[in-house]
Design a protein around this motif. Structure first.
Motif, PDB file in Angstrom:
ATOM      1  N   THR A  91     -17.736  32.478  12.397  1.00 25.90           N
ATOM      2  CA  THR A  91     -18.447  33.625  11.834  1.00 25.90           C
ATOM      3  C   THR A  91     -19.928  33.297  11.705  1.00 25.90           C
ATOM      4  O   THR A  91     -20.297  32.272  11.126  1.00 25.90           O
ATOM      5  CB  THR A  91     -17.888  34.013  10.457  1.00 25.90           C
ATOM      6  N   ILE A  92     -20.756  34.169  12.255  1.00 28.67           N
ATOM      7  CA  ILE A  92     -22.209  34.037  12.161  1.00 28.67           C
ATOM      8  C   ILE A  92     -22.744  35.220  11.363  1.00 28.67           C
ATOM      9  O   ILE A  92     -22.472  36.375  11.695  1.00 28.67           O
ATOM     10  CB  ILE A  92     -22.855  33.993  13.553  1.00 28.67           C
ATOM     11  N   ASN A  93     -23.483  34.941  10.311  1.00 31.33           N
ATOM     12  CA  ASN A  93     -24.024  35.993   9.451  1.00 31.33           C
ATOM     13  C   ASN A  93     -25.433  36.384   9.870  1.00 31.33           C
ATOM     14  O   ASN A  93     -26.153  35.601  10.497  1.00 31.33           O
ATOM     15  CB  ASN A  93     -24.016  35.539   7.987  1.00 31.33           C
ATOM     16  N   PHE A  94     -25.820  37.604   9.509  1.00 34.02           N
ATOM     17  CA  PHE A  94     -27.119  38.151   9.889  1.00 34.02           C
ATOM     18  C   PHE A  94     -27.900  38.588   8.657  1.00 34.02           C
ATOM     19  O   PHE A  94     -27.319  38.900   7.605  1.00 34.02           O
ATOM     20  CB  PHE A  94     -26.942  39.345  10.830  1.00 34.02           C
ATOM     21  N   LEU A  95     -29.227  38.661   8.811  1.00 37.21           N
ATOM     22  CA  LEU A  95     -30.085  39.163   7.746  1.00 37.21           C
ATOM     23  C   LEU A  95     -29.940  40.679   7.641  1.00 37.21           C
ATOM     24  O   LEU A  95     -29.506  41.352   8.579  1.00 37.21           O
ATOM     25  CB  LEU A  95     -31.542  38.791   8.010  1.00 37.21           C
TER      26      LEU A  95
ATOM     27  N   THR B  59     -22.746  26.719  11.648  1.00 37.04           N
ATOM     28  CA  THR B  59     -21.673  27.358  12.423  1.00 37.04           C
ATOM     29  C   THR B  59     -21.995  27.335  13.906  1.00 37.04           C
ATOM     30  O   THR B  59     -21.116  27.094  14.744  1.00 37.04           O
ATOM     31  CB  THR B  59     -21.474  28.808  11.952  1.00 37.04           C
ATOM     32  N   VAL B  60     -23.252  27.589  14.241  1.00 35.01           N
ATOM     33  CA  VAL B  60     -23.664  27.563  15.643  1.00 35.01           C
ATOM     34  C   VAL B  60     -23.443  26.179  16.239  1.00 35.01           C
ATOM     35  O   VAL B  60     -22.968  26.034  17.373  1.00 35.01           O
ATOM     36  CB  VAL B  60     -25.142  27.982  15.771  1.00 35.01           C
TER      37      VAL B  60
ATOM     38  N   GLN C 122     -23.909  41.899  20.787  1.00 36.98           N
ATOM     39  CA  GLN C 122     -24.624  41.640  22.034  1.00 36.98           C
ATOM     40  C   GLN C 122     -25.615  40.487  21.893  1.00 36.98           C
ATOM     41  O   GLN C 122     -25.809  39.711  22.833  1.00 36.98           O
ATOM     42  CB  GLN C 122     -25.337  42.921  22.468  1.00 36.98           C
ATOM     43  N   THR C 123     -26.224  40.361  20.710  1.00 35.68           N
ATOM     44  CA  THR C 123     -27.131  39.234  20.463  1.00 35.68           C
ATOM     45  C   THR C 123     -26.383  37.915  20.583  1.00 35.68           C
ATOM     46  O   THR C 123     -26.847  36.964  21.221  1.00 35.68           O
ATOM     47  CB  THR C 123     -27.756  39.344  19.054  1.00 35.68           C
ATOM     48  N   VAL C 124     -25.218  37.842  19.970  1.00 34.18           N
ATOM     49  CA  VAL C 124     -24.426  36.611  20.027  1.00 34.18           C
ATOM     50  C   VAL C 124     -23.912  36.380  21.440  1.00 34.18           C
ATOM     51  O   VAL C 124     -23.875  35.245  21.921  1.00 34.18           O
ATOM     52  CB  VAL C 124     -23.278  36.674  19.004  1.00 34.18           C
ATOM     53  N   ALA C 125     -23.512  37.441  22.127  1.00 27.97           N
ATOM     54  CA  ALA C 125     -23.040  37.289  23.509  1.00 27.97           C
ATOM     55  C   ALA C 125     -24.141  36.718  24.394  1.00 27.97           C
ATOM     56  O   ALA C 125     -23.887  35.866  25.260  1.00 27.97           O
ATOM     57  CB  ALA C 125     -22.558  38.628  24.045  1.00 27.97           C
ATOM     58  N   ALA C 126     -25.378  37.178  24.194  1.00 24.17           N
ATOM     59  CA  ALA C 126     -26.501  36.647  24.968  1.00 24.17           C
ATOM     60  C   ALA C 126     -26.714  35.168  24.678  1.00 24.17           C
ATOM     61  O   ALA C 126     -26.998  34.368  25.575  1.00 24.17           O
ATOM     62  CB  ALA C 126     -27.769  37.444  24.654  1.00 24.17           C
ATOM     63  N   PHE C 127     -26.556  34.789  23.402  1.00 22.78           N
ATOM     64  CA  PHE C 127     -26.658  33.373  23.029  1.00 22.78           C
ATOM     65  C   PHE C 127     -25.586  32.552  23.732  1.00 22.78           C
ATOM     66  O   PHE C 127     -25.853  31.464  24.253  1.00 22.78           O
ATOM     67  CB  PHE C 127     -26.524  33.242  21.517  1.00 22.78           C
TER      68      PHE C 127
END
Length: 204
Positions: free
Chosen positions: A99-103, A117-118, A157-162
Motif C-alpha cells: 500500500t502506497i499512500n498519497f498526499l 513501502t516502495v 496510473q502514477t504508480v503504474a508508471a513508476f
C-alpha cells in the motif's frame, strides 16, 4: 474410487497437498493440510464413496483406501518436506500486497511514509518470476464521487508508471480506480484520512 475434497471457507485459507494415484493401485490417495505462511490452518472435508472426514490440524494427512475407508494421521513439517519438497519448491509465490499512500488531493505526490513501502516493493519485484500486478487507486471522502473516481485512477496510473520505470512491462500491469467506495478507515463524508488516500498493489 472417487474422492471429493472440499475446503471449509469459514476457516482461514490453507494449502492442500494431494497425491492421487491410479485407481488400479492399492496405494491410498493422500491429502495433506498445510498452514498458510501466517500459521493459520483451515479445514478440509474429505469425502469418499461412503465416508466423510474433516481434517483441521496442521500437517494432518488423510489416506483414502480403494474401499473408501479414510484414515487420518498426524504429520509434521519435516515429514511433509521430505515427501513433497520438490512439489512445494515448484509452487509460484503467494500473492503479496503493498500500500502506497498519497498526499491530500494529489495524484502524484506519495506520502513520506510510503518510501519504505516502495523499497520493499522493489525488493520483491527483483526476485519475482514473471510478475503480474493489479494496481487499484483509492481516495478519502472529501469531494464528489466523480472527482474521486478520476483522482483514484490517476493515482493508480502514477504508480503504474513508476512500476514501468522499474522494469515491469506495461502489459503485466492492470490499473483500476475505486474512488471513495472502499475506505479502510470509515469517516463522516468530507472528513480527510491519509490512510484512505492510497494505491494498493497486488503482485501475483
Amino acid at each position: 474410487m472417487k474422492v471429493s475434497i472440499q475446503s471449509d471457507r469459514l476457516r482461514p485459507a490453507a494449502l492442500i497437498v494431494t497425491t492421487c494415484l491410479c485407481a488400479c493401485s492399492s496405494t491410498p490417495d493422500k491429502i495433506t493440510l498445510l498452514p498458510d505462511p501466517g500459521g493459520s490452518v483451515g479445514a478440509v472435508v474429505v469425502k469418499s464413496v461412503n465416508t466423510t472426514q474433516v481434517i483441521d490440524t496442521a500437517y494432518a494427512q488423510a489416506s483414502v483406501a480403494r474401499n473408501g475407508a479414510i484414515e487420518v494421521t498426524e504429520g509434521n513439517p519435516s515429514d511433509v518436506q521430505g515427501r513433497y519438497g520438490d512439489l512445494l519448491a515448484a509452487r509460484p509465490p503467494r500473492p503479496m500486497t503493498f500500500t502506497i499512500n498519497f498526499l491530500f488531493d494529489s495524484a502524484t505526490q506519495m506520502a513520506p511514509d510510503s518510501a519504505a513501502t516502495v523499497t520493499k516493493l522493489k525488493t520483491a519485484l527483483a526476485t519475482w518470476p514473471a510478475p503480474h500486478l493489479t494496481v487499484v487507486g483509492h481516495t478519502d471522502s472529501p469531494g464528489s464521487v466523480e472527482f474521486n473516481d478520476r483522482l483514484s485512477i490517476r493515482r493508480a496510473q502514477t504508480v503504474a508508471a513508476f512500476l514501468t520505470k522499474a522494469g515491469i512491462p506495461a502489459q503485466q500491469i492492470e490499473t483500476a480506480g475505486r474512488g471513495k467506495r472502499e475506505p479502510i478507515v470509515h469517516t463522516a463524508d468530507g472528513v480527510p484520512s491519509q490512510m484512505n488516500r492510497r494505491v494498493v498493489i497486488t503482485i501475483q
